[in-house]
Every structure is written in C-alpha cells, then in structure tokens.
Scaffold this motif. Sequence first.
Motif, PDB file in Angstrom:
ATOM      1  N   ILE A 113     -99.693  78.517  10.234  1.00 28.37           N
ATOM      2  CA  ILE A 113     -98.678  78.962   9.287  1.00 28.37           C
ATOM      3  C   ILE A 113     -97.670  79.839  10.009  1.00 28.37           C
ATOM      4  N   ARG A 114     -96.498  79.901   9.433  1.00 29.81           N
ATOM      5  CA  ARG A 114     -95.455  80.773   9.954  1.00 29.81           C
ATOM      6  C   ARG A 114     -95.358  81.956   9.004  1.00 29.81           C
ATOM      7  N   PRO A 143     -96.738  86.286  -0.092  1.00 30.22           N
ATOM      8  CA  PRO A 143     -96.846  87.506   0.716  1.00 30.22           C
ATOM      9  C   PRO A 143     -97.441  88.662  -0.082  1.00 30.22           C
ATOM     10  N   THR A 144     -98.339  89.431   0.567  1.00 30.54           N
ATOM     11  CA  THR A 144     -98.961  90.576  -0.099  1.00 30.54           C
ATOM     12  C   THR A 144     -98.683  91.899   0.602  1.00 30.54           C
ATOM     13  N   ALA A 145     -97.970  91.881   1.701  1.00 25.48           N
ATOM     14  CA  ALA A 145     -97.588  93.118   2.386  1.00 25.48           C
ATOM     15  C   ALA A 145     -96.068  93.269   2.271  1.00 25.48           C
ATOM     16  N   ASP A 161     -91.666  86.200   4.137  1.00 29.21           N
ATOM     17  CA  ASP A 161     -91.784  84.792   3.841  1.00 29.21           C
ATOM     18  C   ASP A 161     -92.994  84.232   4.578  1.00 29.21           C
ATOM     19  N   ALA A 162     -93.626  83.239   3.998  1.00 30.61           N
ATOM     20  CA  ALA A 162     -94.723  82.535   4.660  1.00 30.61           C
ATOM     21  C   ALA A 162     -94.738  81.121   4.127  1.00 30.61           C
ATOM     22  N   GLU A 163     -94.949  80.165   5.019  1.00 32.33           N
ATOM     23  CA  GLU A 163     -95.036  78.770   4.599  1.00 32.33           C
ATOM     24  C   GLU A 163     -95.910  78.029   5.587  1.00 32.33           C
TER      25      GLU A 163
END
Length: 93
Positions: free
Chosen positions: A13-14, A46-48, A53-55
Amino acid sequence: MSKLHHVHVYATIRVKVAVTAQDHADAMRQAEEIVGTGIFPVRLLPTAAAVLDAEPAEEITGFLVDEADDPEFENSCSYGAGYQPLGGQDGPG
C-alpha cells in the motif's frame, strides 16, 4: 464441496504522510516513525492526523489461506503472487 476459507492478502500500500522537515532524509525518517510505530496508523481510512491518504498499490505479494474449520491451521498454506505454494509447501489435500 465448498467450505469457508479465510484469505490473508499481502498487498503493498501507499501511505501519504505530511511532515515538516529539513530535507528529504529527515522527511523520510519522520514518515517512517509515524508509519512504523508498531501500531499501523491506517485501517482502510487514515487514523493518524499526519496521514493524508492511503490506497492499495497495484501489487499483491502473496497470500495465506486458512480453512475456517481447521483451528490448528494444519491445512493452512502460504502462496506467492502467482498462487504457487511457498517454502516447499504443496498446498492442502
């Protein structure tokens, strides 16, 4: 006869992280601290606060397949991205 399987998909993941840094090396160190704290700061969303972004990347590196009715994991098997068993395993059966 079909049965329930639990499949762990190992995917790259990025994760995009916002940091204020002196240079690229400092930025990477800070991002690694945020992402590598032992509690991964991303769960589908995202939790932080610093994670913008995350995908999923377009890469799957492997699988672990567990049979749901096998509590001792005797029939579990790890596979590579091309579904080939890893580590000399032949797969269940």
